[in-house]
Design a protein around this motif. Structure first.
Motif, mmCIF file in Angstrom:
data_model
loop_
_atom_site.group_PDB
_atom_site.id
_atom_site.type_symbol
_atom_site.label_atom_id
_atom_site.label_comp_id
_atom_site.label_asym_id
_atom_site.label_seq_id
_atom_site.Cartn_x
_atom_site.Cartn_y
_atom_site.Cartn_z
ATOM 1 N N GLU A 1 1.725 -0.212 -6.263
ATOM 2 C CA GLU A 1 0.804 -0.074 -5.157
ATOM 3 C C GLU A 1 -0.335 -1.063 -5.296
ATOM 4 O O GLU A 1 -0.964 -1.167 -6.341
ATOM 5 N N PRO B 1 -8.937 -0.459 -2.371
ATOM 6 C CA PRO B 1 -8.422 0.854 -2.796
ATOM 7 C C PRO B 1 -9.398 2.000 -2.595
ATOM 8 O O PRO B 1 -8.990 3.117 -2.313
ATOM 9 N N GLN C 1 -4.822 -3.595 7.803
ATOM 10 C CA GLN C 1 -4.618 -3.253 6.386
ATOM 11 C C GLN C 1 -3.245 -3.714 5.920
ATOM 12 O O GLN C 1 -3.084 -4.223 4.814
ATOM 13 N N GLY D 1 -5.572 6.051 -3.413
ATOM 14 C CA GLY D 1 -6.389 4.876 -3.687
ATOM 15 C C GLY D 1 -6.552 4.629 -5.180
ATOM 16 O O GLY D 1 -6.507 3.505 -5.641
ATOM 17 N N HIS E 1 -3.666 -2.586 -2.761
ATOM 18 C CA HIS E 1 -4.396 -2.263 -1.532
ATOM 19 C C HIS E 1 -5.581 -3.230 -1.452
ATOM 20 O O HIS E 1 -6.231 -3.485 -2.464
ATOM 21 N N PRO F 1 0.819 -1.206 0.000
ATOM 22 C CA PRO F 1 0.000 0.000 0.000
ATOM 23 C C PRO F 1 0.858 1.263 0.000
ATOM 24 O O PRO F 1 2.004 1.239 0.431
ATOM 25 N N SER G 1 -3.990 2.441 -6.850
ATOM 26 C CA SER G 1 -3.670 1.128 -6.276
ATOM 27 C C SER G 1 -4.442 0.015 -6.981
ATOM 28 O O SER G 1 -5.625 0.170 -7.302
ATOM 29 N N ALA H 1 -8.775 3.694 0.645
ATOM 30 C CA ALA H 1 -7.404 4.070 1.005
ATOM 31 C C ALA H 1 -7.339 5.521 1.466
ATOM 32 O O ALA H 1 -8.063 6.379 0.958
ATOM 33 N N SER I 1 -2.444 -6.636 3.154
ATOM 34 C CA SER I 1 -1.635 -6.280 1.986
ATOM 35 C C SER I 1 -0.479 -7.264 1.838
ATOM 36 O O SER I 1 -0.183 -7.736 0.732
#
Lengths: 338, 338, 338, 338
Positions: free
Chosen positions: D295, D300, D106, D307, D297, D98, D310, D303, D110
């Motif tokens: 990236e 996303p 989170q 975001g 996530h 992320p 990602s 985020a 990830s």
């Protein structure tokens, strides 16, 4: 509207918007009001003038200004057929040849190399746009005649540049594809003229042309009646001087999202150096371009223009093999279809 | 040469340089050799190909590629006379008027404002280069006729844009100065054609044109036989979006050093916003430009193009007064003479 | 919303907008819907994620992201007082001196020149940001001590650069103004640290910093508690190489509209050549800047850094005279008040 | 020398060049003389001042200003080992995770995704450089502790950004690779400090940094004693706004030619939009980069930063599969070895 815009100013803008033929949808917040404007966008440059009116902070356009070039207008991809070839179809298409046509011998040798490498289309310039009036300006009509001769002998379709409205009909008699160069990307008289031609047009992005402006220039051709337009990314001008231009590789997926037109990449002009043409060609096929436009020359060190960015024959053959491997991998293993 | 270049490679380059008609002057250092090359620079793009030869690291051009536009070729400044007016002489010249000619009434009113403000030349577009094919494209021939009418009535010389080689003769019948727009800066066919015209040419720098390329484009016009070229800085494209373009104010002193041609500034297109036209005009006169090209419109909020960058009459009168004050200060107190 | 967004998608977005704490104001047109969003902008980077949701075409921010730096927050101009001097007041302020402090003698001579020319503040670098680790990096603490000595002898306030958070307190003991260089424009740790200092900060725009980002970096300093920020335009990086950077002269009126903070111009770094410093300084005063930051050196050809952009004493005296003439003309004849 | 330089001026320059410790090699042509200068380039910025001397037209540097980063200094490629991993070796390395560490949950999720996809290194920001002081600035030390926890549980090496000289030791305790962000590319204090650290450094190119400047910044780290530097291309700032930055894909082959250091690509920051991350990742492996920084996530759309750029987990797994196919094709069919 500005933060301190009065209710009277908001009302005035609403009336003004309606007076020029649009509908206004105001949203009033605690600190600030926004006025949405909906209507026919053909005259929207006029709306920009609202910034002159009291209380208005900024006018922001929301709609894209192109129509015919947009995926919103047409389903599927535009495929351009030249004989058996399809540009924009499943096959990766390679256009190769010398920057300038210099002599019959040089063009014949180049065509032989292109054919031996199994590329699809022969490129070669008869009219050359040169920064200096003292540089070689091309063989002009004589070059076109050589193109025709070589095309007959080899069966290769040919692409060549047209620089002047008065030459469009002439060049159209010889070429299978008309090329509009980067420096003419906003030569609107030329765009309208090739829009009336019955040949496909390859339109090169200018060195300071945004993707949106590229599509607007395509729109000139499309709206003049010619729907066979191929876009070409050839590098943009930035602060970096290690390469002649900066290849905007991201432009390919961005354009694939916005337009149904095919997009090819010119790594020779983008980099200005043969050393980078192979890696950039690999990147072009991998990123999803529909083809390449590259320079190859039997003896680059003797070329009258752009020698340093032309591939020698052996490097060109290597490139052709590599393109096949990457194309196959993408189609079979990755299910990436154009 | 590369760091590890052999003596045999150095010798080979010397022979190659001589074989293409130049003289080679090698300097051998402890780590590296440099080979100076002297000779006729007209074909020097060929020298670039030396980078293909073994042992060569880089080919660096030393001479400027333009000749007729250079101060090395001509002593003093080029002064362009139009009736009693001198562009490039001691007096600061202001060309003003609407972006597009929209109607006889609008053009007459504009000319009245220009005259009242004591500006020198009336500008107005009959053929308009527009990014979108759906935007107003100008009144074309009808616009030229209105220009002629207004010019007769007011005595103001007029400047208007020509976009197509086939229109050069026509526009030349009506205009005192032919304008080549930023988008046509490397439309070489058009440059050659206006190079054959008998009218002065105002050449606008393109949005991604270097100062050297601007001079090369001027060289096309000069070498075609027309020595009456006025350069115009109108902003370049950069990453900054707060203004429509970025006015390259430094270009004025740089150009004054390199060329004898007059240089004017267009703050309207550079900034894209009337609010910045006054301060940028002050900067232009202070930095040493020979004049201004600005947009003024009787009612900017109703303009069919570029309304937001046009001055209202009262602002224009203020600008004219300010230009006079600054010009006088520079001439009398600062002894700054163009 | 996209052209073909469904009513259900529109409803989903409205709910999503409300779920993250904003109010939604939808406007439905024939072809397309727009959803205005109003609320606290501090977390608005989260709103950008709405582009991930089905039916959304684009998220466009409307509000400016800076607050304390904005004219919307504060009436009138910020005036920064250093002894009797006012930066941002009616008087044009000139900061001058050598790029680097090289020796006591060199700094004393420079200060003498600055004083003789009647400039207001002495500049001189003790910590030097150099592209190469092998270039002269400044005299560091020894340089600061020389600055103090010269300041005591001459009474001139001094400005010098701080490059490292750990040096802020140290430099603050010696300097009247802390300079944050272009390369540290987004060194947020440093911005926060100088935001806690009790000295004014001169913040130089980075070479690829937009005007909005410059104001965001100022916002870091302001929101850390230091409201004495001076902005400095010193040229941006573009494709043009005739000057070291491109002075963005339009940034001055744009910043004057957006912020209450004073703005000065550095023509030495912008152009990289002493030949252009005079004309660009004239442009800076004419366009409405609050002052200049310029390099002057007793013997530029012997300078350890940036010699080529430093003025010789006699040129500096000429510049000072010219600035006075232009300032007077603007104040008396043109009624241009900062 | 200038065209009209006198013999006396040429002699003066030769003496001056020798007085500052270099050897002069003059070449006299018919129109113009060139003086080659050879010697120690460490002080060459001083040579630039020769432009101040009479008769000199231009000083042009020939040698590259970096040493330790250059292929001229070191044979073969630098390979950086982290446990069993090799960065810059034959294997394509993928760093994923992320943008910001937001919570233990989170980050764990990830890391699980990264591991499941068989990527090699976990990325995650604890200290975040944000344009706005009001945006989420990262969990800071708490974030570092979460990184350590997740690293222990998963065995994944971790990379995280350091923004301040005072944090280098702290971050070095937790991270396997120290990341220097684009905004700190010329924060020379930070470069020197990470040059003293015992951890590899990933150095991101700034948005207006030339390739030469990137290598000069690497030189700061190398010359401070740390020879484990990984370069990262993450897009440069241009006029095009369709993508957040313009990925300079050509920089990869250019850097491969100039330096022995490994080079990876960050398509997430380059494009600013997850939709383009897949095609640009394909381009990166094809063009010859040593790896990716991307990236990903778990969600996303929720985020706290970035975001929209990602990848969702399923897209990330697809990307990992595609990278393997392309890598295999290049190694086996095309014999392209890094």
């Amino acid at each position: 509207m500005k933060k301190n815009a009065t209710e009277a100013q908001i009302e005035q803008i609403i009336r003004w918007v309606e007076s020029v033929g649009y509908r206004a949808h105001p949203s009033r917040g605690v600190e600030r009001a926004i006025i949405g404007v909906l209507g026919d966008d053909r005259t929207k440059s006029q709306l920009k003038s609202a910034e002159y009116l009291p209380g208005v902070e900024k006018v922001m356009p929301i709609l894209k200004p192109y129509k015919l070039a947009s995926r919103e207008t047409k389903d599927g991809n535009t495929i351009i057929r030249i004989g058996d070839l399809e540009i924009g179809g499943p096959k990766f298409i390679i256009m190769a040849g010398p920057c300038s046509i210099e002599s019959e011998e040089q063009l014949m040798e180049s065509a032989y190399i292109v054919k031996k490498g199994a590329a699809h289309i022969l490129r070669g310039g008869a009219f050359k746009p040169r920064t200096s009036p003292y540089s070689f300006q091309g063989l002009e009509v004589e070059g076109l005649k050589l193109l025709e001769k070589v095309r007959e002998k080899t069966g290769l379709p040919v692409i060549t540049e047209v620089m002047n409205t008065t030459d469009v009909d002439l060049v159209g008699e010889y070429a299978d594809i008309l090329q509009v160069g980067a420096r003419n990307i906003q030569n609107f008289a030329l765009l309208k003229k090739v829009g009336q031609a019955r040949k496909p047009v390859l339109l090169k992005r200018g060195m300071a042309t945004t993707i949106e402006e590229l599509l607007m220039s395509a729109e000139y051709i499309l709206s003049s009646g010619n729907d066979r337009v191929i876009l070409c990314e050839r590098g943009i001008r930035t602060f970096e001087t290690a390469t002649r231009n900066t290849l905007d590789i991201s432009a390919i997926p961005v354009l694939k999202e916005l337009t149904h037109l095919p997009i090819i990449v010119d790594p020779s002009h983008a980099s200005g150096n043969w050393k980078y043409v192979l890696p950039l060609s690999r990147a072009a096929v991998a990123v999803g371009a529909d083809g390449l436009l590259i320079e190859v020359h039997p003896e680059p060190e003797k070329a009258l223009s752009d020698g340093i960015q032309s591939l020698k024959p052996e490097k060109f053959y290597q490139l052709m093999e590599e393109m096949k491997s990457l194309e196959r991998t993408m189609r079979t293993e990755m299910q990436v279809l154009r």
